[in-house]
Motif scaffolding. Structure first.
Motif, PDB file in Angstrom:
ATOM      1  N   THR A   3      23.808   9.940   5.944  1.00 18.86           N
ATOM      2  CA  THR A   3      24.907   9.388   6.438  1.00 18.86           C
ATOM      3  C   THR A   3      24.836   9.214   7.678  1.00 18.86           C
ATOM      4  O   THR A   3      25.196  10.085   8.537  1.00 18.86           O
ATOM      5  N   LEU A   4      24.983   7.869   8.250  1.00 17.59           N
ATOM      6  CA  LEU A   4      25.201   7.700   9.892  1.00 17.59           C
ATOM      7  C   LEU A   4      26.678   7.320   9.681  1.00 17.59           C
ATOM      8  O   LEU A   4      27.133   6.044   9.223  1.00 17.59           O
ATOM      9  N   ILE A   5      27.502   7.960  10.638  1.00 17.16           N
ATOM     10  CA  ILE A   5      28.877   7.551  11.039  1.00 17.16           C
ATOM     11  C   ILE A   5      28.873   6.954  12.426  1.00 17.16           C
ATOM     12  O   ILE A   5      28.597   7.569  13.467  1.00 17.16           O
ATOM     13  N   VAL A   6      29.189   5.817  12.480  1.00 15.74           N
ATOM     14  CA  VAL A   6      29.349   5.169  13.978  1.00 15.74           C
ATOM     15  C   VAL A   6      30.592   4.945  14.143  1.00 15.74           C
ATOM     16  O   VAL A   6      31.320   4.369  13.416  1.00 15.74           O
ATOM     17  N   TYR A   7      31.104   6.034  15.129  1.00 14.15           N
ATOM     18  CA  TYR A   7      32.465   6.406  15.552  1.00 14.15           C
ATOM     19  C   TYR A   7      32.904   5.758  16.905  1.00 14.15           C
ATOM     20  O   TYR A   7      32.322   6.080  17.877  1.00 14.15           O
TER      21      TYR A   7
END
Ligand code: FAD
Length: 226
Positions: A3-7
């Motif tokens: 999972t990539l979380i772009v925050y």
């Protein structure tokens, strides 16, 4: 699942930060791999343009998509963009975590899409939507609003949120071939009671544990040729 979380929130004590931190904790504890692109911490420059490229195909006149295609085939994206692209390729699931600003993404996150979802890398004229390059990946919006749920219903003053989100969910995620999961929304995050905020975090915890099995959204798509 990777999972990539772009925050995209400037404040580490914000509710958005709490949601992001919880996602890292819950997904990691469930055995998943997680990477976070913290756009403010990275000082990510949202203004796409000539700055994206180590070297140009045409130094006399800047045409963004032409340069993106050339940079894709010749490995000419600057290291900050290359790093984000590598994370995107790595991920099975992409989460955008952000506060709703002006009915949309904060500029820093919109700029991330402009620059990272580059033509040639994430789409071509023949690789879009159901033939998209990122087919098989999943994507989800996780965000907070200022307004309450009623203001985003079909009769709400702000308008139907499904309609407001279409440019992101369909125009960005689905465009590059991703399956789009229903968004997780913490309405009125700064206005509700502490108990409601705790309930949001609990509901988000439960959602995070369903991400591999939850059904994606269906989009109405015209059968046009273009
Ligand atoms: P914060 O204010 O950071 O946090 C809310 C509360 O949660 C705080 O009391 C905080 O202490 C608390 N909190 C933090 N961590 C935790 C934790 N772990 N557990 C429990 N509580 C915690 N709204 C709209 O609806 N539509 C718009 O179009 C819109 N446009 C905007 C444009 C701009 C430029 C701006 C600045 C705001 C806009 N807003 C809009 C409002 C915005 O969406 C909200 O302010 C934002 O979503 C609130 O989320 P936050 O994370 O910033 O909240």
């Amino acid at each position: 699942m990777k999972t990539l979380i772009v925050y995209a929130h400037p404040e580490p004590l914000s509710f958005n930060a709490a949601m992001k931190n919880q996602a890292v904790e819950v997904l990691t504890a469930a055995g998943h791999q997680v990477q976070v692109s913290d756009l403010y911490a990275l000082k990510f420059d949202p203004a796409g343009g000539p700055v994206d490229f180590i070297e140009r195909d045409d130094a006399s006149c800047f045409r963004y998509q032409r340069e993106q295609i050339h940079a894709t085939s010749s490995d000419l994206f600057v290291p900050q963009l290359k790093a984000e692209m590598d994370k995107l390729v790595w991920a099975d699931l992409v989460i955008f975590q952000f506060p709703l600003w002006w009915f949309s993404l904060p500029a820093i996150l919109k700029g991330w899409v402009d620059r990272v979802f580059a033509m040639g890398f994430s789409y071509t004229p023949t690789e879009r939507f159901e033939t998209g390059i990122f087919r098989g990946k999943r994507a989800m919006l996780a965000f907070t609003t200022g307004g309450p749920p009623a203001s985003y219903g079909p009769d709400g003053k702000n308008g139907d949120l499904d309609v407001l989100l279409r440019h992101v969910q369909y125009g960005m995620f689905r465009f590059v071939g991703m399956d789009v999961l229903p968004p997780f929304i913490a309405y009125g995050a700064a206005r509700v009671t502490p108990e409601q905020r705790a309930a949001y975090l609990q509901a988000y915890r439960e959602r995070l544990l369903q991400l591999e099995t939850i059904a994606p959204l269906e989009f109405h798509q015209a059968v046009g040729v273009i």
